[in-house]
Design a protein around this motif. Structure first.
Motif, PDB file in Angstrom:
ATOM      1  N   VAL A  81       0.801  -1.217   0.000  1.00 32.17           N
ATOM      2  CA  VAL A  81       0.000   0.000   0.000  1.00 32.17           C
ATOM      3  C   VAL A  81       0.840   1.276   0.000  1.00 32.17           C
ATOM      4  CG1 VAL A  81      -1.749   1.292   1.301  1.00 32.17           C
ATOM      5  CG2 VAL A  81      -1.832  -1.199   1.271  1.00 32.17           C
ATOM      6  N   VAL A  82       1.734   1.378   0.958  1.00 33.86           N
ATOM      7  CA  VAL A  82       2.396   2.654   1.242  1.00 33.86           C
ATOM      8  C   VAL A  82       3.322   3.098   0.122  1.00 33.86           C
ATOM      9  CG1 VAL A  82       3.908   3.862   2.869  1.00 33.86           C
ATOM     10  CG2 VAL A  82       2.178   2.246   3.716  1.00 33.86           C
ATOM     11  N   LYS A  83       4.091   2.197  -0.435  1.00 31.22           N
ATOM     12  CA  LYS A  83       5.072   2.555  -1.467  1.00 31.22           C
ATOM     13  C   LYS A  83       4.405   3.283  -2.631  1.00 31.22           C
ATOM     14  CE  LYS A  83       9.029   0.486  -3.797  1.00 31.22           C
ATOM     15  NZ  LYS A  83       9.753  -0.767  -4.019  1.00 31.22           N
ATOM     16  N   LYS A  84       3.197   2.845  -2.984  1.00 28.79           N
ATOM     17  CA  LYS A  84       2.466   3.466  -4.086  1.00 28.79           C
ATOM     18  C   LYS A  84       1.981   4.869  -3.730  1.00 28.79           C
ATOM     19  CE  LYS A  84      -0.001  -0.353  -4.368  1.00 28.79           C
ATOM     20  NZ  LYS A  84      -1.039  -1.318  -4.662  1.00 28.79           N
ATOM     21  N   GLU A  85       1.802   5.148  -2.419  1.00 29.99           N
ATOM     22  CA  GLU A  85       1.278   6.439  -1.972  1.00 29.99           C
ATOM     23  C   GLU A  85       2.358   7.520  -1.872  1.00 29.99           C
ATOM     24  OE1 GLU A  85      -0.491   5.432   1.787  1.00 29.99           O
ATOM     25  OE2 GLU A  85      -2.402   4.920   0.865  1.00 29.99           O
ATOM     26  N   ILE A  86       3.620   7.124  -1.839  1.00 28.18           N
ATOM     27  CA  ILE A  86       4.700   8.084  -1.600  1.00 28.18           C
ATOM     28  C   ILE A  86       4.699   9.237  -2.612  1.00 28.18           C
ATOM     29  CG2 ILE A  86       7.208   8.375  -1.584  1.00 28.18           C
ATOM     30  CD1 ILE A  86       7.359   5.648  -0.134  1.00 28.18           C
ATOM     31  N   PRO A  87       4.608   8.993  -3.922  1.00 26.63           N
ATOM     32  CA  PRO A  87       4.602  10.133  -4.858  1.00 26.63           C
ATOM     33  C   PRO A  87       3.461  11.117  -4.594  1.00 26.63           C
ATOM     34  CG  PRO A  87       5.013   8.093  -6.041  1.00 26.63           C
ATOM     35  CD  PRO A  87       4.624   7.710  -4.634  1.00 26.63           C
ATOM     36  N   LYS A  88       2.302  10.603  -4.239  1.00 24.13           N
ATOM     37  CA  LYS A  88       1.149  11.464  -3.926  1.00 24.13           C
ATOM     38  C   LYS A  88       1.436  12.305  -2.675  1.00 24.13           C
ATOM     39  CE  LYS A  88      -2.414   9.509  -2.107  1.00 24.13           C
ATOM     40  NZ  LYS A  88      -3.574   8.673  -1.826  1.00 24.13           N
ATOM     41  N   HIS A  89       2.040  11.693  -1.659  1.00 20.93           N
ATOM     42  CA  HIS A  89       2.362  12.425  -0.434  1.00 20.93           C
ATOM     43  C   HIS A  89       3.425  13.493  -0.695  1.00 20.93           C
ATOM     44  CE1 HIS A  89       0.910   8.721   1.990  1.00 20.93           C
ATOM     45  NE2 HIS A  89      -0.081   9.417   1.499  1.00 20.93           N
ATOM     46  N   ILE A  90       4.422  13.159  -1.499  1.00 25.88           N
ATOM     47  CA  ILE A  90       5.457  14.146  -1.830  1.00 25.88           C
ATOM     48  C   ILE A  90       4.832  15.352  -2.525  1.00 25.88           C
ATOM     49  CG2 ILE A  90       7.448  14.576  -3.333  1.00 25.88           C
ATOM     50  CD1 ILE A  90       8.387  11.708  -2.596  1.00 25.88           C
ATOM     51  N   GLU A  91       3.945  15.121  -3.466  1.00 24.54           N
ATOM     52  CA  GLU A  91       3.281  16.231  -4.160  1.00 24.54           C
ATOM     53  C   GLU A  91       2.448  17.067  -3.190  1.00 24.54           C
ATOM     54  OE1 GLU A  91       3.864  17.431  -7.201  1.00 24.54           O
ATOM     55  OE2 GLU A  91       5.408  15.882  -7.204  1.00 24.54           O
ATOM     56  N   LYS A  92       1.766  16.419  -2.264  1.00 25.28           N
ATOM     57  CA  LYS A  92       0.971  17.136  -1.250  1.00 25.28           C
ATOM     58  C   LYS A  92       1.871  18.016  -0.395  1.00 25.28           C
ATOM     59  CE  LYS A  92      -1.750  16.250   2.978  1.00 25.28           C
ATOM     60  NZ  LYS A  92      -1.892  17.653   3.199  1.00 25.28           N
ATOM     61  N   PHE A  93       2.986  17.469   0.081  1.00 32.13           N
ATOM     62  CA  PHE A  93       3.889  18.243   0.928  1.00 32.13           C
ATOM     63  C   PHE A  93       4.559  19.370   0.133  1.00 32.13           C
ATOM     64  CE2 PHE A  93       4.280  14.127   3.485  1.00 32.13           C
ATOM     65  CZ  PHE A  93       3.211  14.469   4.302  1.00 32.13           C
ATOM     66  N   LYS A  94       4.869  19.133  -1.132  1.00 28.97           N
ATOM     67  CA  LYS A  94       5.434  20.206  -1.957  1.00 28.97           C
ATOM     68  C   LYS A  94       4.440  21.364  -2.067  1.00 28.97           C
ATOM     69  CE  LYS A  94       7.449  19.018  -5.881  1.00 28.97           C
ATOM     70  NZ  LYS A  94       7.788  18.247  -7.099  1.00 28.97           N
ATOM     71  N   ARG A  95       3.173  21.044  -2.266  1.00 31.71           N
ATOM     72  CA  ARG A  95       2.139  22.084  -2.348  1.00 31.71           C
ATOM     73  C   ARG A  95       1.952  22.777  -1.000  1.00 31.71           C
ATOM     74  NH1 ARG A  95      -0.773  18.224  -4.807  1.00 31.71           N
ATOM     75  NH2 ARG A  95      -2.033  17.936  -2.944  1.00 31.71           N
ATOM     76  N   ASP A  96       1.732  21.974   0.048  1.00 29.67           N
ATOM     77  CA  ASP A  96       1.424  22.535   1.371  1.00 29.67           C
ATOM     78  C   ASP A  96       2.566  23.383   1.922  1.00 29.67           C
ATOM     79  OD1 ASP A  96      -0.948  21.140   1.158  1.00 29.67           O
ATOM     80  OD2 ASP A  96      -0.454  19.661   2.709  1.00 29.67           O
ATOM     81  N   PHE A  97       3.810  22.956   1.677  1.00 28.21           N
ATOM     82  CA  PHE A  97       4.973  23.644   2.229  1.00 28.21           C
ATOM     83  C   PHE A  97       5.652  24.557   1.201  1.00 28.21           C
ATOM     84  CE2 PHE A  97       4.074  20.573   5.331  1.00 28.21           C
ATOM     85  CZ  PHE A  97       4.724  20.923   6.505  1.00 28.21           C
ATOM     86  N   LYS A  98       5.035  24.649   0.003  1.00 23.96           N
ATOM     87  CA  LYS A  98       5.542  25.510  -1.072  1.00 23.96           C
ATOM     88  C   LYS A  98       7.029  25.259  -1.317  1.00 23.96           C
ATOM     89  CE  LYS A  98       2.045  28.856   0.043  1.00 23.96           C
ATOM     90  NZ  LYS A  98       1.737  29.808   1.067  1.00 23.96           N
ATOM     91  N   GLN A  99       7.360  23.990  -1.573  1.00 22.87           N
ATOM     92  CA  GLN A  99       8.745  23.574  -1.781  1.00 22.87           C
ATOM     93  C   GLN A  99       8.939  23.082  -3.201  1.00 22.87           C
ATOM     94  OE1 GLN A  99      11.180  23.753   0.820  1.00 22.87           O
ATOM     95  NE2 GLN A  99       9.485  24.937   1.678  1.00 22.87           N
ATOM     96  N   LEU A 100      10.167  23.198  -3.686  1.00 19.22           N
ATOM     97  CA  LEU A 100      10.507  22.661  -4.998  1.00 19.22           C
ATOM     98  C   LEU A 100      10.720  21.159  -4.951  1.00 19.22           C
ATOM     99  CD1 LEU A 100      13.040  25.409  -6.119  1.00 19.22           C
ATOM    100  CD2 LEU A 100      10.631  25.173  -6.767  1.00 19.22           C
ATOM    101  N   ALA A 101      11.162  20.658  -3.781  1.00 22.34           N
ATOM    102  CA  ALA A 101      11.435  19.229  -3.629  1.00 22.34           C
ATOM    103  C   ALA A 101      11.211  18.836  -2.169  1.00 22.34           C
ATOM    104  CB  ALA A 101      12.858  18.909  -4.043  1.00 22.34           C
ATOM    105  N   ILE A 102      10.923  17.577  -1.957  1.00 24.66           N
ATOM    106  CA  ILE A 102      10.785  16.994  -0.620  1.00 24.66           C
ATOM    107  C   ILE A 102      11.688  15.772  -0.583  1.00 24.66           C
ATOM    108  CG2 ILE A 102       9.229  15.802   0.989  1.00 24.66           C
ATOM    109  CD1 ILE A 102       8.543  18.774   0.719  1.00 24.66           C
ATOM    110  N   LEU A 103      12.508  15.681   0.462  1.00 17.23           N
ATOM    111  CA  LEU A 103      13.369  14.512   0.616  1.00 17.23           C
ATOM    112  C   LEU A 103      12.583  13.405   1.310  1.00 17.23           C
ATOM    113  CD1 LEU A 103      16.077  13.064   0.449  1.00 17.23           C
ATOM    114  CD2 LEU A 103      16.711  14.158   2.604  1.00 17.23           C
ATOM    115  N   CYS A 104      12.523  12.264   0.653  1.00 20.36           N
ATOM    116  CA  CYS A 104      11.869  11.077   1.201  1.00 20.36           C
ATOM    117  C   CYS A 104      12.748   9.882   0.883  1.00 20.36           C
ATOM    118  CB  CYS A 104      10.488  10.906   0.567  1.00 20.36           C
ATOM    119  SG  CYS A 104       9.664   9.380   1.030  1.00 20.36           S
ATOM    120  N   TYR A 105      12.959   9.022   1.879  1.00 16.66           N
ATOM    121  CA  TYR A 105      13.699   7.798   1.648  1.00 16.66           C
ATOM    122  C   TYR A 105      13.220   6.748   2.642  1.00 16.66           C
ATOM    123  CZ  TYR A 105      16.636   9.414   5.545  1.00 16.66           C
ATOM    124  OH  TYR A 105      17.075   9.858   6.753  1.00 16.66           O
TER     125      TYR A 105
END
Length: 112
Positions: A81-105
């Protein structure tokens, strides 16, 4: 007292800036909302103290102050489940935090 057996898990990390790209601080409530997002979704969370991150791009050195959000997730749930959700979460955090990139690993661990 019951013994908890070691299990195969994945430790998922997100590093989120404490400031918008323009330098303004991200409101405390937005940080609380992210904490609640992870707790509601994954039943737990660790937050590490602010750390500094630096990277160089186009000859300019950028600096961020970050909070690291870490979650232990059963490996089967992560893979299913979770691995597939990561790109969606990164996009959400980029929008919410107004960032160009989010580090996730993430990486495999054995934990209780």
């Amino acid at each position: 007292m019951s013994k908890r057996l070691l299990q195969n898990k994945v430790k998922l990390h997100y590093k989120l800036s404490t400031n918008y790209n323009n330098g303004d601080p991200i409101p405390d409530q937005d940080i609380v909302d992210v904490k609640n997002f992870f707790i509601d979704r994954y039943d737990g969370l660790s937050v590490d103290s602010p750390s500094e991150g630096y990277w160089k791009e186009d000859g300019f050195v950028y600096q961020d102050t970050n909070l690291e959000f870490s979650i232990f997730i059963p490996k089967t749930k992560f893979d299913r489940v979770v691995k597939k959700e990561i790109p969606k979460h990164i996009e959400k955090f980029k929008r919410d935090f107004k960032q160009l990139a989010i580090l996730c690993y993430y990486h495999d661990v054995v934990a209780t």
